[in-house]
Design an enzyme around this catalytic site. Structure first.
Site, mmCIF file in Angstrom:
data_model
loop_
_atom_site.group_PDB
_atom_site.id
_atom_site.type_symbol
_atom_site.label_atom_id
_atom_site.label_comp_id
_atom_site.label_asym_id
_atom_site.label_seq_id
_atom_site.Cartn_x
_atom_site.Cartn_y
_atom_site.Cartn_z
ATOM 1 C CG HIS A 1 -0.099 0.165 2.575
ATOM 2 N ND1 HIS A 1 0.088 -1.001 3.183
ATOM 3 C CD2 HIS A 1 0.324 1.218 3.136
ATOM 4 C CE1 HIS A 1 0.774 -0.485 4.425
ATOM 5 N NE2 HIS A 1 0.883 0.623 4.569
ATOM 6 C CG HIS B 1 -4.468 0.345 4.411
ATOM 7 N ND1 HIS B 1 -4.263 -0.639 5.049
ATOM 8 C CD2 HIS B 1 -3.415 1.158 4.562
ATOM 9 C CE1 HIS B 1 -3.080 -0.598 5.577
ATOM 10 N NE2 HIS B 1 -2.610 0.289 5.349
ATOM 11 C CG HIS C 1 4.516 4.613 5.009
ATOM 12 N ND1 HIS C 1 3.574 5.092 5.861
ATOM 13 C CD2 HIS C 1 3.875 3.306 4.628
ATOM 14 C CE1 HIS C 1 2.784 4.591 6.123
ATOM 15 N NE2 HIS C 1 2.800 3.268 5.372
ATOM 16 C CG HIS D 1 -0.413 0.424 12.086
ATOM 17 N ND1 HIS D 1 0.432 1.758 12.211
ATOM 18 C CD2 HIS D 1 0.123 -0.117 11.068
ATOM 19 C CE1 HIS D 1 1.280 1.771 11.277
ATOM 20 N NE2 HIS D 1 1.223 0.691 10.630
ATOM 21 C CE1 TYR E 1 5.275 3.156 8.340
ATOM 22 C CE2 TYR E 1 4.957 2.537 10.678
ATOM 23 C CZ TYR E 1 4.457 3.082 9.425
ATOM 24 O OH TYR E 1 3.319 2.846 9.162
ATOM 25 C CD GLU F 1 3.859 0.098 7.363
ATOM 26 O OE1 GLU F 1 2.965 -0.263 8.390
ATOM 27 O OE2 GLU F 1 3.068 0.562 6.226
#
Length: 303
Positions: free
Chosen positions: A150, A196, A210, A242, A251, A261
């Site tokens: 993503h 996502h 990122h 998260h 990260y 990431e």
């Protein structure tokens, strides 16, 4: 008519050979082609010609991002919808922008990033045979994630770009951080039924916060951290999780300053699912659930 998933990102790097060495030896991507100013890379389990393009320029950041569509006719469909909304669209025939790239349309998001829809990228295969394959190739280098996952971008008006993706490109909002003033501070959207595929954070227009690679589990994040330290790559965060997306993450930065990431976890989304809302007071926990707070450096993005 549908957009399937993230296809590729094009990154600016001031030192092309250093960046190529990093993405091949530390991240573990595979070089599939190059020209005078660009290097094309893919992950081991990706079949298409490239998912990351490194372009030699004086600054770092994102030149464009691309999403894959199902059929060639999808390009006509979305071009008509975008132009009907007053959006300028550029059309590329197969191989026009780069060898192996496929036909594409490109346009500018309200947040300033160049976005592309692409179809027919050259298929070069992954590193496994099509008959009786092992689960993973032997002799992989570095972190070796199987694929990209993503992108997380920044924009001055998150509400506006979120509405644009939903109304014109059929993305679905899965989560958001809602400010006390009623405006969305951050949003997460999908087209692949996962938590996502793209996300936005309030910040400078045209910014890349990122882009992320997928890894298969929590232990792979630990192994990725080990690989970073072995190669002298400083971690921005240790493996953590998260709140938004329920994903786990790690990260760090490439030599040019583009944030990477490694991501795993998350959940599946059905069409019509109501988005999850995080309040402004709980934004820290939305981004880093265990810490409950966000280092200001994480919110600093250079476009």
């Amino acid at each position: 008519m549908s957009i399937l998933r993230l296809s590729h990102v094009e990154l600016r790097v001031p030192d092309l050979e250093l960046a190529t060495a990093y993405y091949c030896e530390v991240v573990g991507m595979i070089e599939t082609g190059r020209d005078d100013s660009r290097v094309f890379l893919k992950c081991w389990d990706e079949h298409q010609h490239h998912s990351v393009v490194l372009t030699h320029e004086p600054t770092h950041g994102l030149n464009h991002l691309g999403f894959k569509v199902t059929d060639l006719a999808d390009l006509d469909h979305y071009q008509q919808r975008l132009e009907a909304a007053g959006v300028d669209v550029r059309r590329y025939s197969a191989d026009e922008w780069a060898p192996g790239h496929g036909a594409a349309i490109r346009f500018t998001l309200p947040s300033g990033q160049e976005m592309e829809l692409v179809h027919g990228m050259q298929q070069v295969g992954n590193l496994l045979p099509q008959t009786n394959p092992p689960p993973r190739p032997m002799g992989l280098v570095g972190i070796a994630p199987p694929r990209i996952d993503h992108v997380f971008l920044t924009g001055e008006e998150v509400d506006t770009v979120t509405a644009f993706l939903v109304e014109h490109l059929d993305f679905r909002l899965t989560e958001r951080v809602l400010g006390d003033d009623g405006y969305q501070i951050a949003t997460w959207l999908e087209v692949s039924h996962r938590s996502h595929d793209i996300a936005f954070l309030t910040g400078p227009n045209a910014g890349l916060h990122h882009f992320a690679y997928w890894v298969d589990g929590w232990n792979d994040l630990r192994n990725a951290a080990d690989a970073c330290i072995y190669h002298g790559v400083e971690l921005e965060t240790n493996p953590t999780r998260h709140g938004a997306t329920r994903g786990q993450c790690l990260y760090f930065f490439d030599p040019a300053g583009n944030r990477n990431e490694m991501f795993t976890g998350g959940y599946w989304v059905d069409p019509g699912s109501e988005p999850i809302t995080w309040t402004e007071a709980e934004m820290g926990r939305a981004l880093f659930y265990y810490d409950g707070a966000v280092d200001q450096r994480y919110l600093t993005v250079h476009s």
